[in-house]
Write an enzyme that holds these catalytic residues in place. Structure first.
Site, PDB file in Angstrom:
ATOM      1  N   PRO A   2      -2.301  -4.432  -0.291  1.00 29.68           N
ATOM      2  CA  PRO A   2      -1.033  -3.770   0.068  1.00 29.68           C
ATOM      3  C   PRO A   2      -1.284  -2.583   0.989  1.00 29.68           C
ATOM      4  O   PRO A   2      -2.231  -1.825   0.783  1.00 29.68           O
ATOM      5  CB  PRO A   2      -0.499  -3.284  -1.279  1.00 29.68           C
ATOM      6  CG  PRO A   2      -1.231  -4.052  -2.312  1.00 29.68           C
ATOM      7  CD  PRO A   2      -2.560  -4.406  -1.725  1.00 29.68           C
ATOM      8  N   GLU A   3      -0.467  -2.458   2.011  1.00 30.46           N
ATOM      9  CA  GLU A   3      -0.586  -1.311   2.900  1.00 30.46           C
ATOM     10  C   GLU A   3       0.590  -0.359   2.656  1.00 30.46           C
ATOM     11  O   GLU A   3       1.461  -0.634   1.844  1.00 30.46           O
ATOM     12  CB  GLU A   3      -0.653  -1.788   4.353  1.00 30.46           C
ATOM     13  CG  GLU A   3      -1.964  -2.532   4.619  1.00 30.46           C
ATOM     14  CD  GLU A   3      -2.417  -2.411   6.075  1.00 30.46           C
ATOM     15  OE1 GLU A   3      -2.087  -1.405   6.721  1.00 30.46           O
ATOM     16  OE2 GLU A   3      -3.090  -3.335   6.542  1.00 30.46           O
TER      17      GLU A   3
END
Ligand SMILES: [Zn+2]
Length: 293
Positions: A2-3
């Protein structure tokens, strides 16, 4: 992994069921995630009200009425599911498949809002930590982080100052969490393409010798903010009709201009380039060799 936009979307998804709500029951089904869970984890949360749910880089920060802050990180594969009024929601799914194996539901929060929140993490690189609010500034996980890319403090002058004299590539500089916090491989590639700057360019070339920003620094900052804002917006819109827990891919992946598009035509208006891939610092960089200079 996840960014930042995904973490922000998760925050926005959890905010309505956590903020102002009390932990009624906390269940930790194992002692550790990436690291051991804090001592007396459940007891320190139960009965406490979440006074605010914030984010710093890729950390979620739940302020508690006890004066502690619950730091949560999704790691590589962590995700939250929210059950409320018979509905199930999984905020913030962008481009990876969500694990729905209940065996990986490691932490469960029952909130006074009526929501049941589960943290699922098959690979267990996620983490949860309790830190006194007064000591947050000294917290090792946060202390070394550079400015928030969407914050007002992050501007061309600040980025140029951080890149002044740097002999590393722009790609490496933007991936450095001390220069700007929370940017990962995907959004660095996307931002450089939008700014029409080569990932191989020396980082120092966005600053004048004095350290003042040039037009490239300004373009880059605008591109970073735009790419993140677009991604959050796309995540937010997919959130509304997101009822199932897995299999459904987020919307933003369809908007990537270079990431994972090796061999495809460049989408920059008037550019005839083809997207290429190269490896920098062990990670794939996607870029257009024609319009990114
Ligand atoms: Zn191009």
């Amino acid at each position: 992994m996840p960014e930042l936009p995904e973490v922000e979307t998760v925050r926005r998804g959890l905010e309505p069921v956590m903020e102002g709500a009390r932990f009624e029951a906390v269940e930790a089904r194992r002692r550790d995630l990436r690291w051991p869970l804090p001592k007396d984890f459940a007891a320190r949360l139960e009965g406490q009200t979440v006074t605010g749910l914030g984010r710093r880089a890729k950390y979620l920060l739940a302020d508690l009425s006890s004066g502690e802050v619950l730091l949560m990180h999704l790691g590589m594969s962590g995700s939250f599911r929210v059950f409320r009024d018979g509905n199930q929601r999984a905020p913030g799914q962008y481009y990876h498949e969500r694990a729905q194996h209940l065996a990986h539901d490691h932490v469960v929060f029952r909130m006074s809002s009526g929501a049941l929140i589960t943290f699922n993490d098959p690979r267990r690189f996620g983490s949860m930590k309790l830190v006194p609010r007064a000591k947050l500034e000294e917290e090792p996980l946060l202390r070394a982080l550079g400015p928030e890319p969407l914050g007002n403090a992050f501007d061309a002058a600040m980025l140029a100052r951080a890149c002044k004299g740097k002999k590393t590539s722009l790609k490496a500089a933007l991936s450095d969490q001390r220069v700007v916090a929370g940017l990962g491989n995907i959004y660095v590639c996307e931002a450089l393409h939008r700014a029409r700057l080569s990932p191989k360019r020396r980082a120092s070339t966005i600053a004048l010798r004095s350290g003042a920003p040039n037009d490239k620094a300004a373009r880059l900052v605008d591109a970073i903010k735009a790419v993140l804002q677009d991604a959050i917006k796309a995540g937010g819109s997919s959130l509304r009709d997101h009822k199932q827990t897995n299999g459904e891919l987020g919307l933003f992946q369809h908007n990537f201009r270079v990431y994972d598009r090796e061999g495809a035509r460049c989408v920059t208006p008037g550019c005839t380039g083809t997207i290429r891939r190269m490896v920098q610092g062990g990670r794939s960089t996607f870029f257009c060799p024609v319009c990114q200079r």
